[in-house]
Design an enzyme around this catalytic site. Structure first.
Site, PDB file in Angstrom:
ATOM      1  N   SER A  22      61.666   9.970  29.604  1.00  0.00           N
ATOM      2  CA  SER A  22      60.552   9.948  30.553  1.00  0.00           C
ATOM      3  C   SER A  22      59.573  11.091  30.273  1.00  0.00           C
ATOM      4  O   SER A  22      58.928  11.097  29.226  1.00  0.00           O
ATOM      5  CB  SER A  22      61.105   9.979  31.982  1.00  0.00           C
ATOM      6  OG  SER A  22      60.115   9.666  32.933  1.00  0.00           O
TER       7      SER A  22
ATOM      8  N   ASP B 263      61.322  -1.178  34.136  1.00  0.00           N
ATOM      9  CA  ASP B 263      61.088   0.224  34.513  1.00  0.00           C
ATOM     10  C   ASP B 263      59.987   0.310  35.576  1.00  0.00           C
ATOM     11  O   ASP B 263      58.835  -0.019  35.298  1.00  0.00           O
ATOM     12  CB  ASP B 263      60.689   1.025  33.271  1.00  0.00           C
ATOM     13  CG  ASP B 263      60.696   2.525  33.501  1.00  0.00           C
ATOM     14  OD1 ASP B 263      60.493   2.954  34.644  1.00  0.00           O
ATOM     15  OD2 ASP B 263      60.901   3.272  32.525  1.00  0.00           O
TER      16      ASP B 263
ATOM     17  N   HIS C 215      64.504   2.369  34.963  1.00  0.00           N
ATOM     18  CA  HIS C 215      64.155   3.704  34.456  1.00  0.00           C
ATOM     19  C   HIS C 215      65.434   4.463  34.126  1.00  0.00           C
ATOM     20  O   HIS C 215      65.847   5.389  34.831  1.00  0.00           O
ATOM     21  CB  HIS C 215      63.319   4.454  35.489  1.00  0.00           C
ATOM     22  CG  HIS C 215      62.608   5.650  34.933  1.00  0.00           C
ATOM     23  ND1 HIS C 215      61.707   5.566  33.887  1.00  0.00           N
ATOM     24  CD2 HIS C 215      62.672   6.969  35.259  1.00  0.00           C
ATOM     25  CE1 HIS C 215      61.244   6.774  33.618  1.00  0.00           C
ATOM     26  NE2 HIS C 215      61.823   7.644  34.429  1.00  0.00           N
TER      27      HIS C 215
END
Length: 232
Positions: A125, A179, A212
């Protein structure tokens, strides 16, 4: 100075260390949140000679995050709006974190005699975003990049400020289609941007239904990538 950068450092058990992996965590996490990776690498037996790898998992500083109502948490840069690639970006904070990663790379080179082309940088991320930008900004070649659920907050300025030292460097990008934090299309656009900028070894891996997070399949693919880079 790089030795002051807070990080979980896992030294190679086989001396001397011959390579290094620097993996940068995501928003709200810490270096210890990924410190299980060396054990996974050893148990999986995918990465050969993994005992000779130095692992570094840096800790982000605490900062208020605008998208979370100003709540203070570990972050590499501020986020103004989740999931919107066109939202305002914390450019100054982002570049500061890229400098932190550069310092950690140089720590491995200067203090541990690891060749630059045997250093893999990566992250999840926010950490993936920092790693992707750093490989484009470096004026020397590193071994490779592992970017999980990554994106580019500096897509407008990158063409003007990038170096060309890593145009041949292999880049692994992995992203889940479900995500909700870093939209899949944002990750895909970042991969296409890097290819357009002349990066010749960018591979974008799609993981259907993954949110995610990093799935077992994605981690196995990443380890195979790491093994390929380090055995060259």
């Amino acid at each position: 100075m790089s030795q002051l950068i807070p990080a979980v450092r896992v030294a190679a058990t086989a001396k001397p260390a011959k390579s290094a992996i620097i993996f940068v965590h995501g928003l709200g996490d810490s270096g210890s949140g990924w410190s299980w990776f060396p054990q996974l690498a050893k148990q999986s037996n995918i990465i050969k000679n993994c005992d000779s790898i130095n692992y570094v998992f840096p800790n982000a500083p605490l900062m208020p995050i605008t998208a979370n109502g100003g709540y203070v948490m570990p972050g590499w840069f501020d986020i103004y709006e989740f999931g919107n690639p066109e939202a305002k970006q914390d450019i100054d904070g982002f570049h500061k974190s890229c400098e932190t990663l550069k310092s950690l790379i140089k720590e491995q080179i200067d203090n541990h005699d690891i060749p630059a082309d045997k250093i893999i940088i990566g992250g999840f991320s926010q950490g993936a975003a920092v790693s992707l930008a750093t490989v484009a900004l470096l004026d020397f070649k590193v071994g490779g990049v592992v970017a999980l659920s990554g994106f580019s907050p500096i897509k407008e300025s990158l063409p003007q400020i990038m170096n060309k030292a890593n145009l041949e460097t292999p880049i692994f990008q992995g992203h889940g289609t479900a995500d909700p934090i870093v939209n899949f299309d944002f990750g895909k656009q970042t991969s296409e941007l890097y290819q357009k900028l002349g990066f010749k070894n960018v591979k974008f891996h799609t993981y259907p239904g993954v949110a995610h997070s990093a799935s077992e399949e994605e981690l196995a693919d990443a380890m195979n990538f790491i093994d390929d880079v380090l055995k060259k």
